[in-house]
Design an enzyme around this catalytic site. Structure first.
Site, PDB file in Angstrom:
ATOM      1  N   HIS A 168      -8.619  30.222 -28.870  1.00  0.00           N
ATOM      2  CA  HIS A 168      -7.223  29.771 -28.450  1.00  0.00           C
ATOM      3  C   HIS A 168      -7.316  29.163 -26.982  1.00  0.00           C
ATOM      4  CE1 HIS A 168      -3.147  29.038 -27.901  1.00  0.00           C
ATOM      5  NE2 HIS A 168      -2.981  29.963 -27.199  1.00  0.00           N
ATOM      6  N   SER A 197      -0.877  26.135 -25.482  1.00  0.00           N
ATOM      7  CA  SER A 197       0.011  27.298 -25.861  1.00  0.00           C
ATOM      8  C   SER A 197       1.527  27.133 -25.552  1.00  0.00           C
ATOM      9  CB  SER A 197      -0.723  28.467 -25.512  1.00  0.00           C
ATOM     10  OG  SER A 197      -0.035  29.554 -25.931  1.00  0.00           O
TER      11      SER A 197
END
Length: 554
Positions: A378, A247
């Site tokens: 994620h 991320s």
């Protein structure tokens, strides 16, 4: 719009140079001597070996290149040519590429990330549990630290610097025999600050109002950790270092690997806008985090980038060239195609564009891109990535085995490089300023089916892009006959021991040794008598013996 995921949300909290400069210079000297003594043998290689390609003697080997940034440059809606220098001439040799890479570095600092200064002095300590870093520059001093986790066995060990303790699967890293350095990037470049009030060790030295963005500040911190490892004598950590993050930390890991040539393996994960994703593509990818959001959400990017958020075509660089800056060192990019905000198609565009630099350097197998995963969570730990992660660590940090050398895109987020470039990829000579000495004396084999049909119909040609022990990568070019086609279907039969490991831009089915591949819509149309170059691509297991291909209009 602020994101609650990926680049916009703080990931879960994680756990809070043995690279010796002498040893690295010795290795460089040995590689150079070997190249001189075995020039003919090296000329036959289709890529650098994972071990021999580690040649950087310093943070930036092109520091002596004379780079002069122009006052203006032409706008370009497509990916800039990484092989064309600022003066308009083209790179033709690896020697010339060294300084072209420095041009890209300076342009990227000037317009995207901000400057990365080299401090006056760095000192510190390395123990089995901690690294301390002390830095002084221009009369100011600062310090920070990182924790260390060692694998089982006897060291010294290679190490992977993990941003925020949140990157590639640390259990796999440790079980592969590499140490984990848990780096708190916020200690060096903090988030949640204004552009005129930046905080962290970097800004203690260079001022809260520094125009350098947080990503570059954090990359500066990674380089200072490597400085200390280099000075430590190599009793605990050895001379091989990787970096990873997911991320926002994936953005950071990507920048760290691009701007420090001592990092042998870079592994950004789901880095989104401001990370690997090509900026020109991000601006056109529906659902991807806009560049203005990535710029405004945190001071990740340098202040100068504010002028380009609405017009990335005006940038003199794009992220495919940062991929190229990492070449020929190890690079394993992991992407998530199931979260639109992450812009995985733009990540694929950058990976494919940067892979052309790897190919030009004869190191095509040293870059991998993987987004073909089923789990959309994620920053999940994915079994799909475990084997290529292990292969990358073994090849680039331990000097054993072969890198994965795989580019596999999810069908919903595949990319077509031909839509993003007008430039071609040169074969860069081995140190010949004129570029007349190619890195290999024979071209990879190609095979064409029968000549283009006189009537309706099509033919296909497979081009071997790169080979390595146990596998190879191929591109398939489709040619229409006298009439245009709106779709195509290819069939062939593999020789013994061959199979497709992954593919992109085609729907592929296999039954035993029989293979069928069909277009995915956008790449099915071919005008009469014309060729769609690299209509689709694949990675195959086994020898690179080319099959006889039958093409049928669909």
């Amino acid at each position: 719009m602020a994101s609650s995921i990926a680049p916009g949300a703080a990931p879960p909290a994680g756990p809070a140079p043995g690279r010796s400069r002498h040893r690295r210079r010795l290795r460089f000297a040995l590689v150079a001597l070997a190249a001189a003594a075995l020039a003919s043998a090296l000329a036959l290689s289709t890529r650098f070996s994972a071990e021999a390609q580690v040649q950087a003697a310093s943070e930036w080997d092109g520091a002596n290149c004379d780079v002069r940034i122009p006052g203006s440059w032409a706008s370009n809606s497509l990916l800039p040519d990484p092989f064309t220098r600022i003066d308009g001439t083209r790179v033709t040799s690896r020697d010339q590429w060294e300084c072209r890479r420095s041009e890209i570095k300076e342009l990227a600092e000037h317009t995207v990330y901000g400057d990365k200064p080299r401090p006056d002095s760095v000192s510190g300590t390395v123990t089995s549990s901690r690294i301390t870093v002390n830095v002084s520059d221009n009369g100011r001093s600062t310090s920070f630290s990182a924790s260390v986790r060692l694998p089982s066995g006897t060291g010294p060990f290679p190490a992977v610097i993990v941003y925020g303790g949140f990157g590639a699967d640390t259990s796999t890293i440790l079980s592969s025999g590499a140490a984990v350095i848990d780096f708190d990037p916020g200690a060096v470049g903090a988030e949640g600050t204004g552009r005129n009030d930046k905080q962290g060790a970097f800004y203690t030295l260079y001022g809260a109002g520094s125009s350098t963005g947080v990503l570059m500040a954090q990359a500066w911190g990674v380089s200072r950790i490597i400085d200390v490892i280099e000075q430590s004598g190599g009793s605990i950590l050895n001379d091989s270092t990787g970096v990873t993050g997911c991320s926002r930390y994936g953005k950071g890991a990507f920048v760290a690997g691009a701007f420090d040539q001592r990092i042998e393996l870079t592994m950004p994960i789901e880095s989104g806008s401001g990370g690997v994703g090509a900026m020109r593509s991000i601006a056109q990818e529906s659902g991807a985090q806009p560049l203005s959001s990535a710029y405004g959400e945190q001071p990740w990017l340098g202040d100068a980038f504010g002028a380009y958020t609405g017009n990335p075509a005006a940038l003199p660089v794009d992220t495919h060239e940062l991929v190229g800056m990492i070449a020929p060192r190890g690079l394993f990019i992991m992407d998530n195609p199931h979260v639109e905000w992450l812009g995985a198609r733009s990540g694929a565009v950058a990976a494919l564009g940067g892979a052309e630099v790897y190919k030009a350097l004869g190191a095509g197998a040293n870059v991998s891109y993987h987004s073909n995963v089923a789990d959309g969570t994620h920053c999940a730990v994915r079994s799909d990535w475990r084997t290529p992660l292990q292969q990358s660590i073994n090849a680039f940090l331990k000097g054993s085995g072969n890198p994965p050398g795989v580019i596999t895109m999810h069908p919903s987020k595949s990319a077509n490089l031909s839509q993003w470039r007008t430039w071609t990829t040169p074969t860069l000579g081995t140190g010949d300023p004129g570029g007349t000495t190619p890195p290999e004396t024979t071209s990879p084999p190609t095979e064409t089916t029968s000549p283009p049909p006189a009537g309706s119909g099509c033919t296909a040609r497979i081009e071997v892009v790169s080979t390595w022990n146990g596998g190879w990568q191929g591109n398939v070019h489709i040619t229409a006959g006298a009439a245009a086609i709106s779709g195509w279907r290819l069939t062939w039969t593999w020789a013994s021991g061959q199979s497709i490991a992954s593919s992109w831009n085609a729907t592929v089915t296999a039954s035993g040794s029989a293979v069928t591949a069909a277009d995915v819509g956008w790449n099915g149309t071919v005008a009469a008598g014309q060729t769609r170059s690299a209509a689709w691509g694949f990675v195959a297991n086994g020898p690179s013996t080319l099959p006889a291909v039958t093409c049928t209009p669909d």
